[in-house]
Design an enzyme around this catalytic site. Structure first.
Site, PDB file in Angstrom:
ATOM      1  N   LYS A 241       0.926  -1.122   0.069  1.00 29.26           N
ATOM      2  CA  LYS A 241      -0.041   0.006   0.043  1.00 29.26           C
ATOM      3  C   LYS A 241       0.832   1.040   0.117  1.00 29.26           C
ATOM      4  CE  LYS A 241      -3.754   1.977   2.757  1.00 29.26           C
ATOM      5  NZ  LYS A 241      -4.656   1.609   3.800  1.00 29.26           N
TER       6      LYS A 241
ATOM      7  N   ASP B 149      -1.402  10.578  -6.164  1.00 27.28           N
ATOM      8  CA  ASP B 149      -0.086  10.142  -6.326  1.00 27.28           C
ATOM      9  C   ASP B 149       0.256   8.969  -6.137  1.00 27.28           C
ATOM     10  OD1 ASP B 149       0.001  10.200  -3.820  1.00 27.28           O
ATOM     11  OD2 ASP B 149       1.198  11.616  -3.242  1.00 27.28           O
ATOM     12  N   GLY B 150      -0.373   8.000  -5.765  1.00 29.15           N
ATOM     13  CA  GLY B 150      -0.423   6.488  -5.738  1.00 29.15           C
ATOM     14  C   GLY B 150       0.537   6.185  -4.427  1.00 29.15           C
TER      15      GLY B 150
ATOM     16  N   ARG C 148       0.551  -5.241   3.545  1.00 25.07           N
ATOM     17  CA  ARG C 148      -0.674  -5.740   4.228  1.00 25.07           C
ATOM     18  C   ARG C 148      -0.838  -7.300   3.792  1.00 25.07           C
ATOM     19  NH1 ARG C 148      -5.571  -1.873   3.502  1.00 25.07           N
ATOM     20  NH2 ARG C 148      -5.705  -2.441   1.388  1.00 25.07           N
TER      21      ARG C 148
ATOM     22  N   ASP D 272     -16.360   0.166  -0.180  1.00 20.15           N
ATOM     23  CA  ASP D 272     -15.076  -0.473  -0.688  1.00 20.15           C
ATOM     24  C   ASP D 272     -14.371  -0.653   0.499  1.00 20.15           C
ATOM     25  OD1 ASP D 272     -15.511   2.397  -0.711  1.00 20.15           O
ATOM     26  OD2 ASP D 272     -13.267   2.588  -0.842  1.00 20.15           O
TER      27      ASP D 272
HETATM   28  P1  AMP Z   1      -9.290   4.754   0.967  1.00 18.16           P
HETATM   29  O1  AMP Z   1      -9.540   5.830   1.470  1.00 18.16           O
HETATM   30  O2  AMP Z   1      -7.846   4.665   1.297  1.00 18.16           O
HETATM   31  O3  AMP Z   1     -10.242   3.791   1.287  1.00 18.16           O
HETATM   32  O4  AMP Z   1      -9.222   4.966  -0.809  1.00 18.16           O
HETATM   33  C1  AMP Z   1     -10.239   5.109  -1.569  1.00 18.16           C
HETATM   34  C2  AMP Z   1     -10.002   5.342  -2.773  1.00 18.16           C
HETATM   35  O5  AMP Z   1      -8.982   6.462  -3.237  1.00 18.16           O
HETATM   36  C3  AMP Z   1      -9.084   3.823  -3.406  1.00 18.16           C
HETATM   37  O6  AMP Z   1      -9.569   3.554  -4.805  1.00 18.16           O
HETATM   38  C4  AMP Z   1      -7.831   4.224  -3.132  1.00 18.16           C
HETATM   39  O7  AMP Z   1      -6.941   3.584  -3.999  1.00 18.16           O
HETATM   40  C5  AMP Z   1      -7.708   5.797  -3.664  1.00 18.16           C
HETATM   41  N1  AMP Z   1      -6.547   6.504  -3.225  1.00 18.16           N
HETATM   42  C6  AMP Z   1      -6.455   6.726  -1.814  1.00 18.16           C
HETATM   43  N2  AMP Z   1      -5.267   7.503  -1.762  1.00 18.16           N
HETATM   44  C7  AMP Z   1      -4.741   7.668  -3.021  1.00 18.16           C
HETATM   45  C8  AMP Z   1      -3.242   8.186  -3.255  1.00 18.16           C
HETATM   46  N3  AMP Z   1      -2.525   8.693  -2.648  1.00 18.16           N
HETATM   47  N4  AMP Z   1      -3.306   8.055  -4.784  1.00 18.16           N
HETATM   48  C9  AMP Z   1      -4.199   7.321  -5.356  1.00 18.16           C
HETATM   49  N5  AMP Z   1      -5.275   6.659  -5.166  1.00 18.16           N
HETATM   50  C10 AMP Z   1      -5.593   6.925  -3.961  1.00 18.16           C
HETATM   51 MG    MG Z   2     -10.215   2.002   0.803  1.00 20.66          MG
END
Ligand code: AMP
Ligand code: MG
Length: 481
Positions: free
Chosen positions: A110, A122-123, A173, A249
């Protein structure tokens, strides 16, 4: 020098609708921060002979283990009620590691860089939130609650742009799978019945093999997922855990806790407690977790409708009957869990009232949720003058009367309570303290905390510090990105 990886990747063999093949983006200067030796052992992995610099390369994704086929998984989700197509925007699945040829675990990075699902992100991930996920997920595991696990965290040596420049990090993870309610929503939204059948069969083979040859697999799957998610949320209610972002999700089909973003533990009992700064309306407050679980399950049920019956009306009727039963199943499980917290054996018609009376008293008097049950187990913490209150004493007398009609000894009652009520939880101010030190390259505070949380149900030496609630009533969490 063998580590012991045994990859057998099945999800990556599904069609491209389900995923994108993508490699982690290499990072500049990775440095291992923490490695979970016990989890490694449980996974039959041996990193003991690997030098730290090589471990840093491994857990940053700079060198990929043999047998991995890295993919980003597609999924959708209702985020605070709004449907969006999502997917792993900052994660890659390395593959499925087999333990003793039978137990299958997803291994995922992650924070490993952009994928086609990244949208404007930004991934990347930041050190603080990744360590926070590490600490809390491991604590949840030690509390005997199903959860994804954390194997390692590395710093990437690169800065990530957030409100200011912050140290980048990658978390490894481990999960029994990453199939979410949102995975079903993604496939259902594509409206390809073959893909939907594939996902149902895949999920059943992996998590619910007992219904492989059942007559109505989709309906049985709905029932079993409801049972698991119900159990999960009852466990959260048992220890005062607030997930904080129960979007569809972030709900697994396996019933494991996943995605530790703005989650936190409640100190003083208040059913309306919300810590997340973005949850202005309290959608994911402590007491809303059960109805939200039901709401999410209804979204899951909608995905399955085309497979439940060819006649849509009949399919909806069958699914609705199951979902309508959520309340009964939840209430029964919750009541039994609360009986355990109070050391009550058997059932008495007044149990619900006894429990509600205690909760009302706790709310009114701002009593600490964890410590009140400790007090009842004769573990006295800090200043206990609150429990001299006449209403509490009256309640306690009624509780004693109820215990005396138990078909069991007082010792057994106490034993049951000790198995059910944690002595320590990762209190917010202690987690913050550990993260602050870690940000300044001092890992001692976090490691000490992690070692205490190996046994959260035991009265250990030197834990007073972890037992006292925070004095700050306005603690806020932020979505860890
Ligand atoms: P989360 O809030 O971690 O459950 O993420 C919700 C969605 O946003 C998922 O599709 C994640 O992959 C995407 N996401 C969260 N942070 C980033 C990030 N920094 N760059 C790209 N995608 C993100
Ligand atoms: Mg999530």
């Amino acid at each position: 020098m063998t580590i012991g990886w045994h990859f057998d990747n099945t999800y990556s063999k599904l069609s491209n609708t389900f995923k994108e093949e993508v490699k982690p983006t290499p990072v500049h200067n990775p440095e291992l921060v923490v490695l979970n030796d016990q989890l490694a052992k449980d996974l039959n992995l041996d990193f003991s002979k690997i030098e730290k610099k090589d471990l840093s390369q491994i857990f940053s994704g700079n060198t990929l283990p043999k047998g991995s086929t890295t993919i980003a998984q597609a999924y959708a989700g209702h985020q605070f009620g709004h449907f969006t197509m999502l997917g792993d925007g900052r994660a890659v699945l390395l593959g499925e590691h087999l333990v003793n040829n039978t137990n299958r675990y997803d291994v995922q990075f992650k924070g490993s860089g952009r994928t086609s699902f990244s949208r404007s992100g930004d991934g990347r991930a930041v050190l603080g939130p990744m360590l926070r996920e590490y600490i809390i997920s491991e604590a949840i595991h030690a509390l005997k609650i199903p959860t994804t696990r954390s194997l390692a965290v590395v710093k990437t040596g690169e800065k990530v742009v957030r409100e200011n420049l912050l140290p980048g990090a990658i978390l490894t993870r481990v999960a029994s799978s990453h199939i979410r309610v949102g995975t079903f929503q993604y496939i259902a939204a594509k409206q390809n019945i073959d893909d939907l059948n594939t996902l149902v069969d895949y999920t059943i083979n992996r998590h619910y093999p007992e219904i492989q040859s059942s007559k109505n697999k989709a309906l049985d799957l709905l029932n079993l997922v409801m049972e698991r998610q119900c159990k999960l949320v009852v466990n959260w209610m048992r220890v005062g855990f607030i997930h904080g972002v129960m979007n569809t999700d972030n709900m697994t089909i396996s019933g494991e806790t996943i995605d530790y973003g703005p989650c936190a533990f409640m100190d003083h009992y208040n059913p309306k407690t919300v810590f997340s700064s973005i949850d202005q309306l309290g959608r994911y407050s402590f007491s809303n977790q059960p109805p939200i679980t039901k709401w999410n399950l209804s979204r899951f049920a909608e995905c399955l409708i085309p497979l439940i019956d060819k006649n849509e009306d009949k399919a909806i009727q069958l699914a609705t009957e199951i979902i309508d039963n959520f309340q009964n199943i939840y209430e029964e499980k919750w009541l039994n869990m609360m009986r355990d917290k109070l050391g009550l054996f058997g059932k008495s018609k007044d149990d619900k009232k006894l429990i509600d009376d205690l909760l009302s008293w706790m709310e009114k008097n701002k009593a600490d949720y964890t410590n009140t049950f400790c007090y009842l187990m004769n573990i006295k913490i800090g200043n206990n003058s609150l429990y001299n209150d006449k209403d509490f004493i009256n309640w306690s007398n009624e509780w004693q009367n109820r215990i005396s009609i138990n078909d069991n000894s007082k010792e057994k009652s106490l034993e049951l309570m000790k198995e059910t009520n944690p002595v320590i939880i990762p209190r917010n101010h202690k987690v913050e303290e550990a993260l602050k030190a870690a940000n300044e390259d001092n890992l001692e505070v976090m490691n000490k905390m992690l070692s205490k949380f190996d046994n959260p149900y035991d009265e250990q030496k030197d834990i007073e510090d972890y037992q006292l609630p925070s004095l700050d009533d306005n603690y806020q969490t932020f979505c860890g990105t």
